[in-house]
Design a protein around this motif. Structure first.
Motif, PDB file in Angstrom:
ATOM      1  N   CYS A   1      80.682 -36.056  32.900  1.00 13.06           N
ATOM      2  CA  CYS A   1      81.576 -35.258  32.067  1.00 13.06           C
ATOM      3  C   CYS A   1      82.459 -34.356  32.925  1.00 13.06           C
ATOM      4  N   GLY A   2      83.731 -34.280  32.557  1.00 13.84           N
ATOM      5  CA  GLY A   2      84.668 -33.404  33.249  1.00 13.84           C
ATOM      6  C   GLY A   2      85.131 -32.302  32.326  1.00 13.84           C
ATOM      7  N   SER A   3      85.256 -31.099  32.853  1.00 15.49           N
ATOM      8  CA  SER A   3      85.621 -29.947  32.033  1.00 15.49           C
ATOM      9  C   SER A   3      87.123 -29.854  31.851  1.00 15.49           C
ATOM     10  N   GLY A   4      87.535 -28.929  31.004  1.00 17.43           N
ATOM     11  CA  GLY A   4      88.949 -28.628  30.855  1.00 17.43           C
ATOM     12  C   GLY A   4      89.390 -27.656  31.942  1.00 17.43           C
ATOM     13  N   GLY A   5      90.702 -27.446  32.010  1.00 16.46           N
ATOM     14  CA  GLY A   5      91.223 -26.517  33.018  1.00 16.46           C
ATOM     15  C   GLY A   5      92.521 -26.998  33.627  1.00 16.46           C
ATOM     16  N   GLY A   6      93.249 -27.867  32.905  1.00 19.80           N
ATOM     17  CA  GLY A   6      94.573 -28.287  33.366  1.00 19.80           C
ATOM     18  C   GLY A   6      94.555 -29.044  34.674  1.00 19.80           C
ATOM     19  N   LEU A   7      95.566 -28.788  35.505  1.00 12.96           N
ATOM     20  CA  LEU A   7      95.695 -29.514  36.769  1.00 12.96           C
ATOM     21  C   LEU A   7      94.537 -29.210  37.710  1.00 12.96           C
ATOM     22  N   ARG A   8      94.007 -28.005  37.625  1.00 10.10           N
ATOM     23  CA  ARG A   8      92.855 -27.658  38.469  1.00 10.10           C
ATOM     24  C   ARG A   8      91.661 -28.547  38.137  1.00 10.10           C
ATOM     25  N   ALA A   9      91.405 -28.745  36.835  1.00  8.52           N
ATOM     26  CA  ALA A   9      90.304 -29.620  36.420  1.00  8.52           C
ATOM     27  C   ALA A   9      90.576 -31.058  36.837  1.00  8.52           C
TER      28      ALA A   9
ATOM     29  N   VAL B   1      77.236 -45.388  36.230  1.00 15.72           N
ATOM     30  CA  VAL B   1      77.615 -44.621  35.036  1.00 15.72           C
ATOM     31  C   VAL B   1      78.056 -45.559  33.907  1.00 15.72           C
ATOM     32  N   THR B   2      77.615 -45.263  32.690  1.00  7.70           N
ATOM     33  CA  THR B   2      78.007 -46.043  31.510  1.00  7.70           C
ATOM     34  C   THR B   2      79.210 -45.417  30.804  1.00  7.70           C
ATOM     35  N   TYR B   3      79.260 -44.090  30.763  1.00 11.27           N
ATOM     36  CA  TYR B   3      80.347 -43.383  30.094  1.00 11.27           C
ATOM     37  C   TYR B   3      80.927 -42.308  31.014  1.00 11.27           C
ATOM     38  N   THR B   4      82.225 -42.087  30.902  1.00  7.16           N
ATOM     39  CA  THR B   4      82.831 -40.861  31.419  1.00  7.16           C
ATOM     40  C   THR B   4      83.427 -40.145  30.216  1.00  7.16           C
ATOM     41  N   ALA B   5      83.449 -38.833  30.285  1.00  8.21           N
ATOM     42  CA  ALA B   5      84.001 -38.049  29.178  1.00  8.21           C
ATOM     43  C   ALA B   5      84.831 -36.918  29.746  1.00  8.21           C
ATOM     44  N   GLY B   6      85.918 -36.617  29.071  1.00  5.99           N
ATOM     45  CA  GLY B   6      86.795 -35.568  29.568  1.00  5.99           C
ATOM     46  C   GLY B   6      87.419 -34.778  28.448  1.00  5.99           C
TER      47      GLY B   6
ATOM     48  N   SER C   1      90.633 -33.142  32.386  1.00 10.93           N
ATOM     49  CA  SER C   1      89.789 -34.288  32.712  1.00 10.93           C
ATOM     50  C   SER C   1      90.149 -35.520  31.901  1.00 10.93           C
ATOM     51  N   CYS C   2      90.847 -35.327  30.768  1.00 10.54           N
ATOM     52  CA  CYS C   2      91.373 -36.483  30.040  1.00 10.54           C
ATOM     53  C   CYS C   2      92.470 -37.153  30.855  1.00 10.54           C
ATOM     54  N   TRP C   3      93.287 -36.346  31.525  1.00 14.31           N
ATOM     55  CA  TRP C   3      94.322 -36.910  32.391  1.00 14.31           C
ATOM     56  C   TRP C   3      93.695 -37.639  33.575  1.00 14.31           C
ATOM     57  N   LEU C   4      92.554 -37.148  34.037  1.00 14.15           N
ATOM     58  CA  LEU C   4      91.833 -37.831  35.119  1.00 14.15           C
ATOM     59  C   LEU C   4      91.443 -39.239  34.684  1.00 14.15           C
ATOM     60  N   GLN C   5      90.895 -39.378  33.489  1.00 12.09           N
ATOM     61  CA  GLN C   5      90.509 -40.695  32.979  1.00 12.09           C
ATOM     62  C   GLN C   5      91.733 -41.577  32.761  1.00 12.09           C
ATOM     63  N   THR C   6      92.808 -40.976  32.246  1.00  9.05           N
ATOM     64  CA  THR C   6      94.034 -41.730  31.990  1.00  9.05           C
ATOM     65  C   THR C   6      94.572 -42.343  33.276  1.00  9.05           C
ATOM     66  N   LEU C   7      94.577 -41.557  34.343  1.00  9.38           N
ATOM     67  CA  LEU C   7      95.097 -42.054  35.620  1.00  9.38           C
ATOM     68  C   LEU C   7      94.165 -43.091  36.234  1.00  9.38           C
ATOM     69  N   PHE C   8      92.860 -42.883  36.099  1.00  4.61           N
ATOM     70  CA  PHE C   8      91.921 -43.843  36.673  1.00  4.61           C
ATOM     71  C   PHE C   8      92.090 -45.213  36.026  1.00  4.61           C
TER      72      PHE C   8
ATOM     73  N   ILE D   1      85.575 -41.492  27.259  1.00  9.90           N
ATOM     74  CA  ILE D   1      85.587 -40.769  25.984  1.00  9.90           C
ATOM     75  C   ILE D   1      86.552 -39.597  26.134  1.00  9.90           C
ATOM     76  N   TYR D   2      87.522 -39.539  25.235  1.00  9.22           N
ATOM     77  CA  TYR D   2      88.522 -38.476  25.275  1.00  9.22           C
ATOM     78  C   TYR D   2      88.192 -37.453  24.192  1.00  9.22           C
ATOM     79  N   ALA D   3      87.990 -36.212  24.596  1.00  7.17           N
ATOM     80  CA  ALA D   3      87.597 -35.171  23.650  1.00  7.17           C
ATOM     81  C   ALA D   3      88.662 -34.079  23.571  1.00  7.17           C
ATOM     82  N   ALA D   4      88.894 -33.589  22.369  1.00 11.78           N
ATOM     83  CA  ALA D   4      89.777 -32.444  22.160  1.00 11.78           C
ATOM     84  C   ALA D   4      89.032 -31.482  21.240  1.00 11.78           C
ATOM     85  N   VAL D   5      88.699 -30.321  21.738  1.00 11.38           N
ATOM     86  CA  VAL D   5      87.851 -29.394  21.004  1.00 11.38           C
ATOM     87  C   VAL D   5      88.587 -28.074  20.808  1.00 11.38           C
ATOM     88  N   ARG D   6      88.638 -27.610  19.578  1.00  9.25           N
ATOM     89  CA  ARG D   6      89.167 -26.287  19.306  1.00  9.25           C
ATOM     90  C   ARG D   6      88.073 -25.448  18.675  1.00  9.25           C
TER      91      ARG D   6
END
Length: 307
Positions: free
Chosen positions: A111-119, A139-144, A148-155, A260-265
């Motif tokens: 799992c990758g945390s939020g934090g923009g370009l730093r994350a 690993v079976t799943y990655t989640a961001g 970290s969603c951008w990290l998965q997108t680029l990968f 897995i792409y997550a958006a949490v508010r």
């Protein structure tokens, strides 16, 4: 007598950057291309949006599945993925593959945390280390979330070839320029092939949704896309990188983890903030407390995390 017109030009050139003089030309070109007129870029985008050969998903019927079980497609993925993770786990633990029973292969998620370009940068470095040691292959799943969603997108894009060292090299070549610096952004938005690549989503949203709401998030996403989804040299862009659904070509065979792409508010209840402000005690100035609590709840509501 001093040449006041010359002095004005010199002062103007000293205060206004050279690229600013070209902005009106960029804006004029963008207006033409987004006019919807026959032969314009926006007309081409809208025509292609209705072409099932380019967008086969438009022939499918979308629906939301509510269940406590995994869908059949994900169950099939997990079984295929276990064939790879079992071998990777044996290599990682330095044991023979036959020593690991298939039922004992764990389901591991990173799992990758939020934090923009730093994350994004920190997560790419961590995933790179995991890939070097062989842990990422287990690993079976990655989640961001967020960066970290951008990290998965680029990968899972054509830019990186599913290698985190290549991903890091891409970031080094693209992040030295601020995402909102006008010259490179305007050039990408008004020059082929990147203009259609970057403007398609926004234009389709505007034409396809009657009450489409555009806000700062749309602009920020456009700027990030212009910086991160365009390879060095601004050429070699790939339309397949624009849709998450296209990432199935990397994961359907189980060779790579499922992203897995997550958006949490997280919204803080006003009553909770009122109690925090008053210390649980009643106040006579109830209206003032309500205003203060509402402001505090709104301030603390934008928080992204994993549970």
């Amino acid at each position: 007598m001093p040449d006041w017109s010359s002095l004005r030009d010199r002062v103007q050139s000293a205060l206004v950057p050279a690229w600013a003089f070209h902005v009106p030309l960029y804006i004029e070109k963008l207006q033409r291309e987004l006019s919807g007129a026959s032969g314009s870029l926006s007309h081409t985008i809208w025509e292609e949006a209705h072409d099932p050969a380019i967008n086969p998903e438009i022939l499918l019927e979308a629906n939301v599945r509510i269940s406590a079980e995994l869908c059949d497609e994900e169950k099939a993925f997990v079984q295929k993925r276990k064939l790879h993770t079992r071998k990777a786990l044996a290599r990682y633990l330095n044991v023979y593959e036959w020593e690991i029973h298939p039922d004992d292969v764990p389901t591991i998620a990173m799992c990758g945390s939020g934090g923009g370009l730093r994350a994004l940068v920190a997560g790419a470095s961590s995933y790179h280390a995991a890939q070097e040691t062989g842990l990422f292959d287990c690993v079976t799943y990655t989640a961001g979330v967020s960066g970290s969603c951008w990290l998965q997108t680029l990968f899972f894009s054509s830019i990186t070839g599913q290698r985190h060292d290549t991903l890091l090299s891409h970031l080094k070549s693209r992040l030295h320029v601020h995402i909102a610096f006008p010259p490179p952004v305007l050039a990408l938005l008004t020059t082929a092939p990147t203009d259609k690549f970057l403007l398609s989503g926004g234009f389709e949203k505007w034409r396809g949704e009657k009450n489409a709401d555009f806000n700062l998030v749309d602009i920020y996403g456009l700027l990030l896309g212009a910086r991160l989804l365009v390879p060095k040299g601004d050429l070699g862009v790939n339309a397949l990188d624009l849709k998450l659904s296209n990432q199935r070509r990397f994961v359907d065979n189980g060779y790579w983890p499922l992203p897995i792409y997550a958006a949490v508010r997280h919204e803080i209840p006003i009553e909770e903030k009122k109690e925090e402000i008053t210390g649980g005690e009643k106040r006579k100035e109830e209206k003032g407390t309500d205003i203060e609590a509402t402001a505090k709840a709104k301030q603390d509501s934008w928080f992204q995390w994993f549970e």
